[in-house]
Design a protein around this motif. Structure first.
Motif, PDB file in Angstrom:
ATOM      1  N   LYS A 168       7.857   5.441  -1.826  1.00 51.33           N
ATOM      2  CA  LYS A 168       7.675   4.981  -0.449  1.00 51.33           C
ATOM      3  C   LYS A 168       6.375   4.197  -0.350  1.00 51.33           C
ATOM      4  O   LYS A 168       5.323   4.687  -0.753  1.00 51.33           O
ATOM      5  CB  LYS A 168       7.595   6.172   0.493  1.00 51.33           C
ATOM      6  CG  LYS A 168       8.946   6.757   0.821  1.00 51.33           C
ATOM      7  CD  LYS A 168       8.797   7.817   1.890  1.00 51.33           C
ATOM      8  CE  LYS A 168      10.140   8.516   2.073  1.00 51.33           C
ATOM      9  NZ  LYS A 168       9.996   9.870   2.558  1.00 51.33           N
ATOM     10  N   ALA A 169       6.475   3.018   0.179  1.00 54.13           N
ATOM     11  CA  ALA A 169       5.258   2.203   0.343  1.00 54.13           C
ATOM     12  C   ALA A 169       5.333   1.508   1.689  1.00 54.13           C
ATOM     13  O   ALA A 169       6.334   1.622   2.409  1.00 54.13           O
ATOM     14  CB  ALA A 169       5.163   1.192  -0.782  1.00 54.13           C
ATOM     15  N   SER A 170       4.263   0.832   2.031  1.00 51.07           N
ATOM     16  CA  SER A 170       4.315   0.046   3.267  1.00 51.07           C
ATOM     17  C   SER A 170       3.452  -1.199   3.147  1.00 51.07           C
ATOM     18  O   SER A 170       2.602  -1.298   2.268  1.00 51.07           O
ATOM     19  CB  SER A 170       3.896   0.901   4.459  1.00 51.07           C
ATOM     20  OG  SER A 170       2.615   1.410   4.247  1.00 51.07           O
ATOM     21  N   LEU A 171       3.700  -2.129   4.056  1.00 51.15           N
ATOM     22  CA  LEU A 171       2.901  -3.359   4.093  1.00 51.15           C
ATOM     23  C   LEU A 171       1.609  -3.067   4.850  1.00 51.15           C
ATOM     24  O   LEU A 171       1.623  -2.329   5.837  1.00 51.15           O
ATOM     25  CB  LEU A 171       3.680  -4.470   4.807  1.00 51.15           C
ATOM     26  CG  LEU A 171       4.983  -4.896   4.122  1.00 51.15           C
ATOM     27  CD1 LEU A 171       5.713  -5.925   4.990  1.00 51.15           C
ATOM     28  CD2 LEU A 171       4.703  -5.479   2.739  1.00 51.15           C
ATOM     29  N   ALA A 172       0.516  -3.625   4.373  1.00 51.26           N
ATOM     30  CA  ALA A 172      -0.793  -3.287   4.930  1.00 51.26           C
ATOM     31  C   ALA A 172      -0.898  -3.630   6.409  1.00 51.26           C
ATOM     32  O   ALA A 172      -0.621  -4.751   6.821  1.00 51.26           O
ATOM     33  CB  ALA A 172      -1.888  -3.997   4.148  1.00 51.26           C
ATOM     34  N   GLN A 173      -1.329  -2.638   7.198  1.00 51.17           N
ATOM     35  CA  GLN A 173      -1.527  -2.828   8.640  1.00 51.17           C
ATOM     36  C   GLN A 173      -2.929  -3.313   8.950  1.00 51.17           C
ATOM     37  O   GLN A 173      -3.217  -3.704  10.086  1.00 51.17           O
ATOM     38  CB  GLN A 173      -1.333  -1.503   9.366  1.00 51.17           C
ATOM     39  CG  GLN A 173       0.086  -1.052   9.460  1.00 51.17           C
ATOM     40  CD  GLN A 173       0.099   0.370   9.981  1.00 51.17           C
ATOM     41  OE1 GLN A 173       0.202   1.313   9.216  1.00 51.17           O
ATOM     42  NE2 GLN A 173      -0.026   0.522  11.280  1.00 51.17           N
ATOM     43  N   SER A 174      -3.810  -3.184   7.972  1.00 58.22           N
ATOM     44  CA  SER A 174      -5.167  -3.718   8.091  1.00 58.22           C
ATOM     45  C   SER A 174      -5.863  -3.492   6.751  1.00 58.22           C
ATOM     46  O   SER A 174      -5.430  -2.658   5.966  1.00 58.22           O
ATOM     47  CB  SER A 174      -5.942  -3.035   9.223  1.00 58.22           C
ATOM     48  OG  SER A 174      -6.644  -1.920   8.737  1.00 58.22           O
ATOM     49  N   PRO A 175      -6.929  -4.250   6.489  1.00 59.74           N
ATOM     50  CA  PRO A 175      -7.653  -4.027   5.227  1.00 59.74           C
ATOM     51  C   PRO A 175      -8.748  -2.975   5.379  1.00 59.74           C
ATOM     52  O   PRO A 175      -9.667  -2.908   4.565  1.00 59.74           O
ATOM     53  CB  PRO A 175      -8.251  -5.409   4.939  1.00 59.74           C
ATOM     54  CG  PRO A 175      -8.406  -6.045   6.268  1.00 59.74           C
ATOM     55  CD  PRO A 175      -7.438  -5.408   7.229  1.00 59.74           C
ATOM     56  N   ALA A 198       3.363   4.682  13.169  1.00 54.51           N
ATOM     57  CA  ALA A 198       4.376   4.060  14.012  1.00 54.51           C
ATOM     58  C   ALA A 198       4.550   2.571  13.735  1.00 54.51           C
ATOM     59  O   ALA A 198       5.647   2.039  13.823  1.00 54.51           O
ATOM     60  CB  ALA A 198       4.003   4.259  15.478  1.00 54.51           C
ATOM     61  N   GLU A 199       3.462   1.920  13.359  1.00 57.94           N
ATOM     62  CA  GLU A 199       3.540   0.475  13.200  1.00 57.94           C
ATOM     63  C   GLU A 199       3.730   0.045  11.751  1.00 57.94           C
ATOM     64  O   GLU A 199       3.527  -1.110  11.413  1.00 57.94           O
ATOM     65  CB  GLU A 199       2.272  -0.163  13.774  1.00 57.94           C
ATOM     66  CG  GLU A 199       2.190  -0.036  15.279  1.00 57.94           C
ATOM     67  CD  GLU A 199       0.885  -0.572  15.842  1.00 57.94           C
ATOM     68  OE1 GLU A 199       0.014  -0.987  15.053  1.00 57.94           O
ATOM     69  OE2 GLU A 199       0.747  -0.575  17.063  1.00 57.94           O
ATOM     70  N   GLU A 200       4.098   0.999  10.902  1.00 62.90           N
ATOM     71  CA  GLU A 200       4.256   0.683   9.470  1.00 62.90           C
ATOM     72  C   GLU A 200       5.580   0.001   9.173  1.00 62.90           C
ATOM     73  O   GLU A 200       6.626   0.443   9.654  1.00 62.90           O
ATOM     74  CB  GLU A 200       4.257   1.996   8.677  1.00 62.90           C
ATOM     75  CG  GLU A 200       2.959   2.277   7.987  1.00 62.90           C
ATOM     76  CD  GLU A 200       3.030   3.603   7.236  1.00 62.90           C
ATOM     77  OE1 GLU A 200       1.962   4.087   6.875  1.00 62.90           O
ATOM     78  OE2 GLU A 200       4.136   4.138   7.022  1.00 62.90           O
ATOM     79  N   PHE A 201       5.530  -1.030   8.373  1.00 66.87           N
ATOM     80  CA  PHE A 201       6.760  -1.576   7.798  1.00 66.87           C
ATOM     81  C   PHE A 201       6.981  -0.843   6.486  1.00 66.87           C
ATOM     82  O   PHE A 201       6.235  -1.032   5.523  1.00 66.87           O
ATOM     83  CB  PHE A 201       6.618  -3.073   7.514  1.00 66.87           C
ATOM     84  CG  PHE A 201       6.947  -3.931   8.689  1.00 66.87           C
ATOM     85  CD1 PHE A 201       8.234  -3.942   9.231  1.00 66.87           C
ATOM     86  CD2 PHE A 201       5.975  -4.736   9.258  1.00 66.87           C
ATOM     87  CE1 PHE A 201       8.538  -4.746  10.327  1.00 66.87           C
ATOM     88  CE2 PHE A 201       6.274  -5.538  10.349  1.00 66.87           C
ATOM     89  CZ  PHE A 201       7.554  -5.543  10.878  1.00 66.87           C
ATOM     90  N   LYS A 202       7.990   0.012   6.450  1.00 73.90           N
ATOM     91  CA  LYS A 202       8.218   0.798   5.239  1.00 73.90           C
ATOM     92  C   LYS A 202       9.015  -0.036   4.235  1.00 73.90           C
ATOM     93  O   LYS A 202       9.945  -0.751   4.614  1.00 73.90           O
ATOM     94  CB  LYS A 202       8.978   2.064   5.596  1.00 73.90           C
ATOM     95  CG  LYS A 202       8.175   2.956   6.536  1.00 73.90           C
ATOM     96  CD  LYS A 202       8.628   4.382   6.495  1.00 73.90           C
ATOM     97  CE  LYS A 202       7.699   5.327   7.217  1.00 73.90           C
ATOM     98  NZ  LYS A 202       7.101   4.837   8.451  1.00 73.90           N
ATOM     99  N   ILE A 203       8.619   0.078   2.984  1.00 71.63           N
ATOM    100  CA  ILE A 203       9.367  -0.627   1.943  1.00 71.63           C
ATOM    101  C   ILE A 203       9.599   0.300   0.760  1.00 71.63           C
ATOM    102  O   ILE A 203       8.935   1.322   0.621  1.00 71.63           O
ATOM    103  CB  ILE A 203       8.620  -1.897   1.469  1.00 71.63           C
ATOM    104  CG1 ILE A 203       7.182  -1.575   1.104  1.00 71.63           C
ATOM    105  CG2 ILE A 203       8.680  -2.997   2.490  1.00 71.63           C
ATOM    106  CD1 ILE A 203       6.479  -2.709   0.406  1.00 71.63           C
ATOM    107  N   ASP A 204      10.555  -0.098  -0.061  1.00 74.19           N
ATOM    108  CA  ASP A 204      10.858   0.671  -1.248  1.00 74.19           C
ATOM    109  C   ASP A 204      10.118   0.044  -2.425  1.00 74.19           C
ATOM    110  O   ASP A 204      10.314  -1.128  -2.731  1.00 74.19           O
ATOM    111  CB  ASP A 204      12.382   0.629  -1.485  1.00 74.19           C
ATOM    112  CG  ASP A 204      12.747   1.289  -2.779  1.00 74.19           C
ATOM    113  OD1 ASP A 204      12.659   2.516  -2.841  1.00 74.19           O
ATOM    114  OD2 ASP A 204      13.080   0.561  -3.739  1.00 74.19           O
ATOM    115  N   THR A 264       0.841  -1.202   0.000  1.00 75.98           N
ATOM    116  CA  THR A 264       0.000   0.000   0.000  1.00 75.98           C
ATOM    117  C   THR A 264       0.875   1.250   0.000  1.00 75.98           C
ATOM    118  O   THR A 264       2.062   1.189   0.336  1.00 75.98           O
ATOM    119  CB  THR A 264      -0.912   0.035   1.241  1.00 75.98           C
ATOM    120  OG1 THR A 264      -0.093   0.072   2.396  1.00 75.98           O
ATOM    121  CG2 THR A 264      -1.807  -1.188   1.295  1.00 75.98           C
ATOM    122  N   LYS A 265       0.237   2.365  -0.354  1.00 72.19           N
ATOM    123  CA  LYS A 265       0.992   3.606  -0.433  1.00 72.19           C
ATOM    124  C   LYS A 265       1.407   4.051   0.969  1.00 72.19           C
ATOM    125  O   LYS A 265       2.558   4.290   1.245  1.00 72.19           O
ATOM    126  CB  LYS A 265       0.147   4.680  -1.106  1.00 72.19           C
ATOM    127  CG  LYS A 265       0.985   5.844  -1.549  1.00 72.19           C
ATOM    128  CD  LYS A 265       0.301   6.652  -2.612  1.00 72.19           C
ATOM    129  CE  LYS A 265       1.041   7.956  -2.790  1.00 72.19           C
ATOM    130  NZ  LYS A 265       0.141   9.090  -2.868  1.00 72.19           N
TER     131      LYS A 265
END
Ligand code: ATP
Ligand code: MG
Length: 439
Positions: free
Chosen positions: A186-193, A175-181, A167-168
């Motif tokens: 900049k993106a992150s793994l979904a923390q919830s749907p 705070a709980e985001e896993f940031k990814i490239d 996800t964007k």
């Protein structure tokens, strides 16, 4: 197939039959010239009788080696039948034994029911840990819970959705985001749907659910947090209030527990738990909860959440007072809830939200969502969130939106609490936490 039968199915009815079994060497006992081998597969254990020649041939074969055995089924004399063996009334008298795979020694963990190996080491060798009956039973039960969950929501006319895990930027706390490239972005793994569930209810699917992975960069080391877990999420439209959502949850757990008790009777015995079908789950409002907790010496200040200790205590109180393993806790303070939770007209300090506590631990959080855009925008402002950054989320509320609500539950937490495992890591095959990224 290599086999004609498995190690859980032979009975005296097959006496005299020639069979081929394949499995792991659970125990090998050589007694003088003859021997006994307890052969194990996922279905059970079969005792194999070894004549002097075969005893000699495999005398040094290590535990956990894999063998194929041909032999004849023999009824055992009643006085020799050991109750604990699943095929206790028969044994197979071996005629040939083929060693398919010789296990290395020593084994890195103790594969016995009452193992003393530390959980960290067991998880390092999870594939060996699963050779223990109790551990395998946990995951057989989990598999049935997963299937029953699908069955329930489909039966209740929810539509199964799969939403993106890339996800964007999370709608919820950063705070709980896993940031990814993501190709330079900049993106992150979904923390919830969350946003997607709401999107597809509003789209007109009306009732949706998803069972899928959730990622949270939780640095904490607790027995109830993982960094990757399986969420059971649902969202439904045309609700009157949050009680409609709770009604579905209540129906789900009644369905789940009734079916599990029947379908997993054997596994539940192995794990050593007796499940209770919930009576009507009590729905307690925050002032009442605080009063009950205070009577037991635990004070929750205004605008504060229930901490783990309070949840545990409340679980005990409810068990005594209402004979229920579950309790819905209602009316969480606005200060502790996300911007999209609806607030009652007459009290902006609280939200129309709830948690579900199961045996003293939170397993679900739900709410009626705010669907009126002007109010949603105001709530964002109060929380210091820029809704412009969430343009596609804002759009959901612009072209005809229905009142709706839903919940996020944790499959791993449900399994842990249901089976009284004491640590969420016991409820998932390969847990992820701040230290654990392999295997
Ligand atoms: P907690 O207060 O226990 O940290 P939460 O309130 O932050 O949980 P929610 O955002 O409400 O969690 O998530 C919904 C459900 O997902 C929780 O009730 C729980 O069952 C599960 N869950 C949340 N975080 C985790 C986690 N880190 N590991 C495992 N399950 C989790
Ligand atoms: Mg929660």
């Amino acid at each position: 197939m290599l086999t004609t039968h498995n190690c859980g199915e032979l009975t005296s009815k097959e006496a005299g039959t020639k069979v081929t079994l394949c499995g792991w060497v659970d125990t090998l006992r050589i007694q003088g010239k003859i021997g006994f081998l307890l052969l194990r597969d996922r279905y059970g254990i079969t005792q194999v009788f070894l004549n002097p020649e075969l005893s000699k041939e495999i005398a040094t074969l290590p535990k956990e080696s894999v063998v194929v055995i041909e032999g004849e089924v023999k009824k055992r004399p009643a006085n020799q039948v050991k109750k604990e063996m699943s095929t206790g009334e028969i044994e197979v008298s071996a005629t040939t034994i083929d060693i398919i795979s010789r296990s290395e020694t020593p084994l890195p963990i103790e594969i016995t029911e009452e193992t003393t190996t530390h959980i960290d080491k067991r998880l390092d060798y999870r594939f060996l840990d699963l050779r223990r009956n109790k551990i395998a039973a946990i995951f057989k039960i989990r598999s049935v819970i997963y299937a029953l969950t699908n069955e329930f929501f489909i039966k209740e006319k929810f539509i199964n959705i799969n939403t993106p895990k890339l996800t964007k930027s999370g709608v919820e706390s950063g705070a709980e985001e896993f940031k990814i490239d993501y190709f330079g972005k900049k993106a992150s793994l979904a923390q919830s749907p969350q946003v997607y569930k709401q999107m597809f209810v509003v789209a007109g699917l009306e009732k949706v659910f998803e069972i899928g992975p959730i990622f949270r960069a939780e640095k904490s080391h607790t027995t109830r947090h993982l960094t990757e877990f399986i969420g059971i999420d649902f969202e439904m439209g045309f609700i009157k209030d949050e009680h409609d959502v709770m009604d579905v949850i209540e129906k789900y757990f009644t369905f789940l527990l009734e079916k599990l008790i029947k379908q997993c009777a054997e596994e539940l015995t192995v794990v050593g738990v007796k499940l209770n079908i919930p009576p009507k789950i009590p729905r307690l409002d925050m002032p009442e909860i605080k009063k009950l907790l205070k009577e037991k010496g635990k004070t929750i200040p205004e605008n504060e959440d229930l901490d783990a200790e309070a949840e545990k205590l409340l679980g005990e109180i409810v068990k005594k007072k209402y004979h229920s393993d579950f309790v819905f806790t209602l009316g969480y303070p606005w200060a502790k809830r996300p911007f999209y939770h609806m607030r009652p007209e007459n009290n902006p300090k609280v939200t129309r939200s709830f948690d579900l506590i199961y045996n003293g631990v939170e397993i679900a959080t739900g709410a009626q969502r705010e669907h009126r855009l002007e109010i949603l925008e105001k709530q964002c402002k109060e929380k210091g969130i820029d809704l412009k950054k969430l343009e596609f989320y804002r759009d959901i509320f612009r072209y005809g939106v229905i009142p709706h609500g839903g919940v996020g539950m944790g499959l791993d937490r449900i399994v842990e609490q249901m089976l009284n495992l004491g640590n969420i890591r016991e409820a998932i095959l390969l847990p992820r936490d701040p230290e654990r990224l392999t295997p």
